[in-house]
Design an enzyme around this catalytic site. Structure first.
Site, mmCIF file in Angstrom:
data_model
loop_
_atom_site.group_PDB
_atom_site.id
_atom_site.type_symbol
_atom_site.label_atom_id
_atom_site.label_comp_id
_atom_site.label_asym_id
_atom_site.label_seq_id
_atom_site.Cartn_x
_atom_site.Cartn_y
_atom_site.Cartn_z
ATOM 1 N N ARG A 136 -8.452 13.702 7.874
ATOM 2 C CA ARG A 136 -9.374 13.589 6.748
ATOM 3 C C ARG A 136 -10.820 13.410 7.215
ATOM 4 N NH1 ARG A 136 -5.015 10.320 5.052
ATOM 5 N NH2 ARG A 136 -6.128 8.374 5.440
ATOM 6 N N GLY A 158 0.828 -1.195 0.000
ATOM 7 C CA GLY A 158 0.000 0.000 0.000
ATOM 8 C C GLY A 158 0.865 1.248 0.000
ATOM 9 N N THR A 183 -7.403 12.909 15.995
ATOM 10 C CA THR A 183 -8.248 12.893 14.806
ATOM 11 C C THR A 183 -9.407 13.881 14.908
ATOM 12 O OG1 THR A 183 -7.700 10.545 14.642
ATOM 13 C CG2 THR A 183 -9.408 11.336 13.197
ATOM 14 N N GLY A 191 -0.037 4.463 -0.244
ATOM 15 C CA GLY A 191 -0.688 5.709 0.140
ATOM 16 C C GLY A 191 0.173 6.464 1.126
ATOM 17 N N LYS A 244 -12.816 5.770 16.240
ATOM 18 C CA LYS A 244 -12.425 7.175 16.434
ATOM 19 C C LYS A 244 -12.621 7.966 15.153
ATOM 20 C CE LYS A 244 -8.378 6.978 14.077
ATOM 21 N NZ LYS A 244 -7.814 7.894 13.076
ATOM 22 N N LYS A 292 -7.398 1.131 9.690
ATOM 23 C CA LYS A 292 -8.289 1.416 10.816
ATOM 24 C C LYS A 292 -9.729 1.396 10.320
ATOM 25 C CE LYS A 292 -4.789 4.259 13.120
ATOM 26 N NZ LYS A 292 -4.402 5.611 13.578
#
Length: 335
Positions: free
Chosen positions: A255, A7, A248, A9, A191, A105
């Protein structure tokens, strides 16, 4: 020593760059040929981490077999809803007796499985003892910039968690081990849903009191569900619970909070997501939270209102009124 990150990203790239401190070679798998070429020639991920130099020890590849060959640690950094597909394609190339560390997550929508449960569902039993999960307050950009970052690594087998911990330890990246695989994952997944709620409140201009209330009562919801699934409530007061939740719900790099802010301003979800290059896991996790609340009979009022706003088009203002006018309850033990 060689490691593999599946991955490319922002978080996968940031972890690969961190691993390059302790590993001779880090192979980073992705699907984008132009992105891989940039990582290999310019030592930069211009799509997800623009302007941040990457170690020349990080080598990108589009070939899963090449990425996984000879790895002593495999990190799975694909979005949660894509993990089943990717791991099914990678299983024939996975090295044996090597830690498999998931950092996604989320909770799979169709099965309501956490990422470690999903891996156990996909992989032969011989891989199961080597599965671990990393979670905690860790924005990818700050990790890639070598800002001090501290997380939790959980595994049912203590030696696997300790092995991951040792390979990832640097002067700016620290981890603590845990055997509470359930609590760590529910903290990390839910979360994101609470962060959308915090963003909605910010988008509506509701102030700091509302944000603090959402964080606190959101933590109560996360803990309630994690405990029902067998997690340790103390885990949720740690890095993968309160730590990740605060970051977060308040951080400008979040995001999920950004999605919530735009929802609070009245923008349609499809338009919001269309403007984003990266996945906001909380959007799909809101559906899993809603389904788990119904299936298990667990009260998750904030998560359920986020689902109603994001998936059913409910008015954010109406959701706030509904939350505030619910029947009064004691703080401890009440939803």
């Amino acid at each position: 020593m060689r490691s593999s990150v599946i991955g490319s990203g922002s978080f996968g790239t940031a972890l690969a760059n961190s691993l390059a401190v302790t590993c001779d070679e880090v192979r980073l798998w992705g699907r984008d040929e132009a992105l891989a070429a940039s990582i290999n020639t310019r030592h930069e991920n211009p799509t997800y981490l623009p302007g941040i130099p990457l170690s020349p020890r990080v080598r990108a590849t589009l070939d899963l077999k090449e990425a996984l060959e000879g790895a002593e640690l495999v990190i799975l950094a694909t979005p949660s809803q894509a993990t089943r597909d990717i791991i099914s394609r990678a299983v024939d190339f996975l090295p044996r007796h090597v830690p498999l560390l998931t950092v996604a997550k989320g909770i799979e929508n169709e099965t309501l499985l956490t990422m470690t449960e999903l891996l156990e569902d996909c992989l032969p039993e011989e891989f199961h003892p080597y599965i671990a999960v990393l979670s905690g307050p860790s924005f990818a950009r700050e990790l890639a910039l070598r800002s001090p970052t501290v997380v939790t690594i959980a595994s049912h087998w203590e030696k696997v968690a300790a092995r991951c911990q040792k390979m990832l330890q640097t002067e700016t990246f620290r981890s603590y081990t845990s055997n509470d695989v359930v609590g760590v994952q529910y903290g990390g997944a839910l979360k994101n849903v609470i962060a959308i709620a915090a963003g909605i409140a910010d988008g509506l201009g509701m102030g700091h009191n509302a944000r603090a209330a959402i964080i606190t009562r959101g933590l109560a919801e996360i803990t309630r569900l994690a405990v029902r699934k067998g997690g340790n409530p103390l885990t949720l007061s740690g890095l993968s619970g309160m730590g990740d939740l605060v970051l977060t719900c308040t951080g400008e790099l979040s995001r999920n909070r950004r999605v919530g802010m735009e929802l609070g301003k009245g923008r349609p979800l499809a338009d919001i997501l269309g403007d984003m290059k990266q996945v906001a896991e909380g959007v799909k996790t809101a559906k899993s939270a809603q389904d788990l609340a119904v299936k298990l009979g667990v009260e998750l009022p904030i998560c359920q209102q986020v689902y109603a706003i994001s998936h059913e088009g409910k008015s954010a203002k109406a959701a706030v009124v509904e939350l505030m006018t619910r029947q009064p309850k004691p703080e401890l033990g009440g939803a």
